[in-house]
Write a protein that holds these residues in place. Structure first.
Motif, PDB file in Angstrom:
ATOM      1  N   GLU A 277      -8.869  -9.484  31.033  1.00  0.00           N
ATOM      2  CA  GLU A 277      -7.949 -10.342  30.286  1.00  0.00           C
ATOM      3  C   GLU A 277      -7.690 -11.679  30.968  1.00  0.00           C
ATOM      4  O   GLU A 277      -7.725 -12.740  30.333  1.00  0.00           O
ATOM      5  N   GLU A 278      -7.485 -11.642  32.313  1.00  0.00           N
ATOM      6  CA  GLU A 278      -7.156 -12.895  33.035  1.00  0.00           C
ATOM      7  C   GLU A 278      -8.325 -13.866  32.977  1.00  0.00           C
ATOM      8  O   GLU A 278      -8.159 -15.075  32.859  1.00  0.00           O
ATOM      9  N   LYS A 279      -9.545 -13.290  33.099  1.00  0.00           N
ATOM     10  CA  LYS A 279     -10.741 -14.140  33.050  1.00  0.00           C
ATOM     11  C   LYS A 279     -10.824 -14.831  31.695  1.00  0.00           C
ATOM     12  O   LYS A 279     -11.101 -16.018  31.590  1.00  0.00           O
ATOM     13  N   LEU A 280     -10.568 -14.046  30.673  1.00  0.00           N
ATOM     14  CA  LEU A 280     -10.625 -14.559  29.315  1.00  0.00           C
ATOM     15  C   LEU A 280      -9.642 -15.725  29.160  1.00  0.00           C
ATOM     16  O   LEU A 280      -9.961 -16.760  28.583  1.00  0.00           O
ATOM     17  N   ALA A 281      -8.460 -15.515  29.724  1.00  0.00           N
ATOM     18  CA  ALA A 281      -7.434 -16.550  29.640  1.00  0.00           C
ATOM     19  C   ALA A 281      -7.885 -17.795  30.410  1.00  0.00           C
ATOM     20  O   ALA A 281      -7.725 -18.923  29.932  1.00  0.00           O
ATOM     21  N   GLU A 282      -8.498 -17.573  31.567  1.00  0.00           N
ATOM     22  CA  GLU A 282      -8.966 -18.692  32.384  1.00  0.00           C
ATOM     23  C   GLU A 282     -10.035 -19.491  31.617  1.00  0.00           C
ATOM     24  O   GLU A 282     -10.003 -20.714  31.566  1.00  0.00           O
ATOM     25  N   ILE A 283     -10.956 -18.759  30.990  1.00  0.00           N
ATOM     26  CA  ILE A 283     -12.032 -19.421  30.234  1.00  0.00           C
ATOM     27  C   ILE A 283     -11.451 -20.160  29.041  1.00  0.00           C
ATOM     28  O   ILE A 283     -11.823 -21.294  28.746  1.00  0.00           O
ATOM     29  N   ARG A 284     -10.497 -19.517  28.377  1.00  0.00           N
ATOM     30  CA  ARG A 284      -9.882 -20.137  27.208  1.00  0.00           C
ATOM     31  C   ARG A 284      -9.206 -21.447  27.593  1.00  0.00           C
ATOM     32  O   ARG A 284      -9.376 -22.475  26.947  1.00  0.00           O
TER      33      ARG A 284
ATOM     34  N   ALA B 274     -17.950 -19.734  29.859  1.00  0.00           N
ATOM     35  CA  ALA B 274     -17.713 -19.600  31.298  1.00  0.00           C
ATOM     36  C   ALA B 274     -18.697 -20.480  32.056  1.00  0.00           C
ATOM     37  O   ALA B 274     -18.321 -21.195  32.993  1.00  0.00           O
ATOM     38  N   GLY B 275     -19.957 -20.459  31.619  1.00  0.00           N
ATOM     39  CA  GLY B 275     -20.985 -21.274  32.271  1.00  0.00           C
ATOM     40  C   GLY B 275     -20.645 -22.753  32.167  1.00  0.00           C
ATOM     41  O   GLY B 275     -20.744 -23.513  33.135  1.00  0.00           O
ATOM     42  N   LYS B 276     -20.202 -23.158  30.985  1.00  0.00           N
ATOM     43  CA  LYS B 276     -19.859 -24.554  30.754  1.00  0.00           C
ATOM     44  C   LYS B 276     -18.694 -24.994  31.647  1.00  0.00           C
ATOM     45  O   LYS B 276     -18.647 -26.114  32.127  1.00  0.00           O
ATOM     46  N   ALA B 277     -17.753 -24.071  31.862  1.00  0.00           N
ATOM     47  CA  ALA B 277     -16.565 -24.406  32.652  1.00  0.00           C
ATOM     48  C   ALA B 277     -16.755 -24.059  34.133  1.00  0.00           C
ATOM     49  O   ALA B 277     -15.819 -24.168  34.912  1.00  0.00           O
ATOM     50  N   LYS B 278     -17.981 -23.612  34.467  1.00  0.00           N
ATOM     51  CA  LYS B 278     -18.298 -23.220  35.845  1.00  0.00           C
ATOM     52  C   LYS B 278     -17.353 -22.137  36.380  1.00  0.00           C
ATOM     53  O   LYS B 278     -16.890 -22.176  37.512  1.00  0.00           O
ATOM     54  N   ILE B 279     -17.077 -21.171  35.518  1.00  0.00           N
ATOM     55  CA  ILE B 279     -16.256 -20.036  35.932  1.00  0.00           C
ATOM     56  C   ILE B 279     -17.208 -18.855  36.080  1.00  0.00           C
ATOM     57  O   ILE B 279     -17.993 -18.573  35.179  1.00  0.00           O
ATOM     58  N   SER B 280     -17.162 -18.185  37.233  1.00  0.00           N
ATOM     59  CA  SER B 280     -18.105 -17.083  37.409  1.00  0.00           C
ATOM     60  C   SER B 280     -17.526 -15.827  36.767  1.00  0.00           C
ATOM     61  O   SER B 280     -16.328 -15.565  36.830  1.00  0.00           O
ATOM     62  N   LEU B 281     -18.428 -15.062  36.145  1.00  0.00           N
ATOM     63  CA  LEU B 281     -17.984 -13.845  35.477  1.00  0.00           C
ATOM     64  C   LEU B 281     -18.205 -12.656  36.401  1.00  0.00           C
ATOM     65  O   LEU B 281     -19.110 -12.665  37.215  1.00  0.00           O
ATOM     66  N   PRO B 282     -17.392 -11.635  36.277  1.00  0.00           N
ATOM     67  CA  PRO B 282     -17.568 -10.450  37.113  1.00  0.00           C
ATOM     68  C   PRO B 282     -18.923  -9.825  36.829  1.00  0.00           C
ATOM     69  O   PRO B 282     -19.423  -9.914  35.703  1.00  0.00           O
ATOM     70  N   GLN B 283     -19.500  -9.180  37.809  1.00  0.00           N
ATOM     71  CA  GLN B 283     -20.835  -8.619  37.632  1.00  0.00           C
ATOM     72  C   GLN B 283     -20.844  -7.411  36.698  1.00  0.00           C
ATOM     73  O   GLN B 283     -21.003  -7.552  35.519  1.00  0.00           O
ATOM     74  N   VAL B 284     -20.632  -6.261  37.229  1.00  0.00           N
ATOM     75  CA  VAL B 284     -20.747  -5.089  36.375  1.00  0.00           C
ATOM     76  C   VAL B 284     -19.492  -4.224  36.410  1.00  0.00           C
ATOM     77  O   VAL B 284     -19.123  -3.698  37.443  1.00  0.00           O
ATOM     78  N   VAL B 285     -18.829  -4.156  35.319  1.00  0.00           N
ATOM     79  CA  VAL B 285     -17.704  -3.241  35.199  1.00  0.00           C
ATOM     80  C   VAL B 285     -18.001  -2.401  33.967  1.00  0.00           C
ATOM     81  O   VAL B 285     -18.293  -2.935  32.909  1.00  0.00           O
TER      82      VAL B 285
END
Ligand SMILES: [Zn+2]
Length: 603
Positions: free
Chosen positions: A7-14, A90-101
């Motif tokens: 959720e936090e990542k999503l918010a960060e990307i948003r 995420a790529g556009k905003a240079k935010i790294s995504l978690p690998q494997v969950v």
């Protein structure tokens, strides 16, 4: 393998993704008051009905009803999954995504790993070719050739020009050393499989120019043979990352300037674009070995209104122009034609007359579509022959009949002067043709806009909107931007909204703010699984609501909403009263109902 995005990542990307930025990659947006407007990418239109709100981070099309947020835009337009959309942003905003969950909530990027490998390999290939060209002893044939063709340093740098050695395995080895899977590289069009075993380079002894997709990733190459050999030009084949019917050479690089000028030059090949660029025409693009497709035309129209077709003036060139004009007209482009002098391509022209001359030619030697048609028709007819001359005049009158009236006059005068014919007679003849073709044109237009009409939604229409519907929309608009309003409305509204969609949205909104008091409206729209409701919410947010709703305004809306079912009831009773057999009783009933209605409306 699947990945859950926290959720936090999503918010960060948003938060990092601005909707104006993202949509701006696809649509030429113009600031228009508090919002941005442009041509809708979801339906064909010639006048903008698409708007984007930076403040609210939503978009809505008043033409076809498309609407939503930054995520739904990419999902709908690119056909991406939610996960792919998130990965892209995420790529556009240079935010790294978690690998494997582990989770089965989102399906992620298994399918994108191959595409990623292909793009990375192209990037590596481009820098390999460029380095060979720039810095190596072996690259000298390429440099000599570029010098002979008067390539400038700026051009080499801008177009990232490279050289593929006259050897079989240069790139194949580089790719192998970098641990790329060569079976995928074959599919990517960089190498080909030998009959025996192993792989060989597709491009050899060629000047290389990379081709970017609409995101600026290199997805293919064009190659011009150095010296003699066949074929003279070689382009990458179609691959999962390179679709010729969707890609225009130099589009990504030229896009900012094309938008700024609202104008693009369209050429037939990459070298033409390079010659034009050298001469100072930077807003130039080219198709690569294909005819202009519907997708090409849309891509152009999304970025510019005016297109200048720069093709050869020879028979093949004119034939191509004839086919290209309707494709561009269909998406609403204004077209001009620049016929290059017989026997010259832009490159030759520069070589002989210089850069300034080419620039002047491209800027000044422009024909309207009608003027091109006249010129083109003359090339194939002998006008000394009376039969052919009459046929020519007939054809031209037919073409003129399809123009706007102000242009009609201009070309009729021209015809009249050229052939010494009475203007009146020509005009009459043209009118006759116009009448004959008008139904066909209307039919064509109806077909062209047919899907637009079908796409219209119930919540937006050109007809005047009933008072209760308007009131409901305004209230929802207020509630979507101010939580306080939700509680003010629930306090007063007894029976809810009349329109089912409005009521559904209202219900969802109340339950969302009750369950997630900390979340905002953007999350609310995302939480709506029903796309129709998400669109409706985006549309309602686009309404011009004031910052604050006064009590008087609120009362007025509530009254209109509550009046409606009562008015409906009276109407039904009036219809029933008409069936009353006893005329006196019927009149009494009608009077009573009229009185009730007046009372209700406060008149
Ligand atoms: Zn639309």
């Amino acid at each position: 393998m699947s990945v859950k995005i926290p959720e936090e990542k999503l918010a960060e990307i948003r938060n990092a993704s601005d909707i104006v930025d993202v949509i701006g990659d696809y649509v030429q947006l113009k600031k228009n008051g508090r919002q941005y407007g442009g041509l809708c990418p979801f339906h064909d239109e010639k006048t903008p009905s698409f708007s984007v709100s930076e403040e609210k981070q939503v978009y809505h099309c008043f033409g076809c009803g498309a609407g939503g947020n930054v995520f739904t835009f990419l999902q709908d337009l690119e056909g991406w999954s939610f996960a792919k959309t998130v990965a892209h942003l995420a790529g556009k905003a240079k935010i790294s995504l978690p690998q494997v969950v582990e989770s089965n909530e989102y399906q992620v990027y298994e399918d994108t790993s191959k595409v990623d490998a292909m793009k990375k390999a192209h990037q590596l290939a481009a820098s390999t070719y460029h380095s060979i060209f720039m810095f190596t002893e072996e690259g000298s044939p390429g440099r000599v050739y570029a010098q002979e063709r008067y390539f400038t340093e700026a051009q080499i740098d801008h177009f990232k020009i490279g050289y593929a050695l006259d050897e079989w395995e240069t790139l194949a080895k580089v790719l192998e050393q970098n641990e790329f899977d060569l079976t995928i590289m074959e599919e990517a069009g960089l190498v080909a499989k030998r009959k025996s075993s192993g792989y060989y380079d597709l491009f050899r002894n060629r000047l290389i120019f990379p081709i970017s997709d609409n995101n600026g990733d290199i997805v293919g190459f064009g190659g011009r043979i150095v010296g003699e050999g066949q074929p003279k030009y070689l382009n990458s084949p179609e691959t999962p990352i390179y679709q010729k019917a969707k890609t225009l050479f130099h589009m990504f690089e030229a896009r900012p300037i094309i938008r700024k000028k609202n104008k693009a030059y369209l050429f037939e090949g990459a070298l033409d674009v390079m010659a034009a660029w050298k001469s100072g025409i930077e807003n130039a693009v080219a198709t690569l070995g294909t005819a202009l497709s519907q997708d090409h035309a849309k891509l152009l129209r999304r970025n510019a209104e005016e297109i200048i077709l720069c093709y050869d003036g020879d028979r093949a060139g004119r034939e191509a122009i004839r086919k290209t004009i309707p494709v561009l007209e269909n998406v609403g482009c204004q077209i001009q034609v620049c016929l290059l002098p017989d026997g010259y391509d832009p490159d030759d022209y520069v070589k002989e007359f210089g850069e300034e001359a080419l620039k002047a030619y491209l800027e000044k030697e422009l024909l309207s579509v009608m003027a091109f048609k006249m010129y083109d028709a003359k090339q194939t007819k002998n006008l000394q022959n009376e039969g052919e001359r009459l046929k020519y005049i007939e054809d031209m009158l037919e073409a003129i009949a399809q123009l706007e009236s102000i242009e009609q006059e201009h070309y009729l005068k021209q015809l009249s002067k050229e052939f010494n014919l009475s203007f009146q007679v020509l005009h009459q003849e043209m009118m006759r043709k116009e009448r004959k073709t008008a139904p066909v044109r209307q039919q064509q237009q109806a077909e062209r806009y047919g899907d637009t009409v079908k796409a219209h939604h119930t919540f937006q229409t050109a007809r005047p909107i009933a008072a209760h519907i308007k009131a409901e929309r305004m209230l929802l608009g207020y509630m979507l931007q101010d939580e306080e309003m939700i509680w003010r409305v629930t306090e007063r509204l007894q029976d809810g909204f009349n329109i089912d969609e409005h009521q559904a949205l209202y219900a969802y909104l109340i339950s969302f703010v009750s369950q997630h008091p900390e979340k905002g409206i953007k999350e609310f729209i995302e939480s709506l699984e029903d796309q129709k409701l998400a669109k409706l919410a985006a549309y309602l947010l686009m309404q011009d609501v004031k910052v604050e709703c006064t009590d008087a305004e609120l009362d007025d809306y509530i009254k209109k909403i509550e009046q409606y079912p009562k008015l409906l009831q009276i109407k039904e009773q009036q219809q029933a009263a008409r069936l009353e057999q006893d005329p006196v009783l019927a009149a009494q009933k009608q009077m009573e109902l009229i009185r009730k209605k007046r009372e209700l409306l406060g008149k």
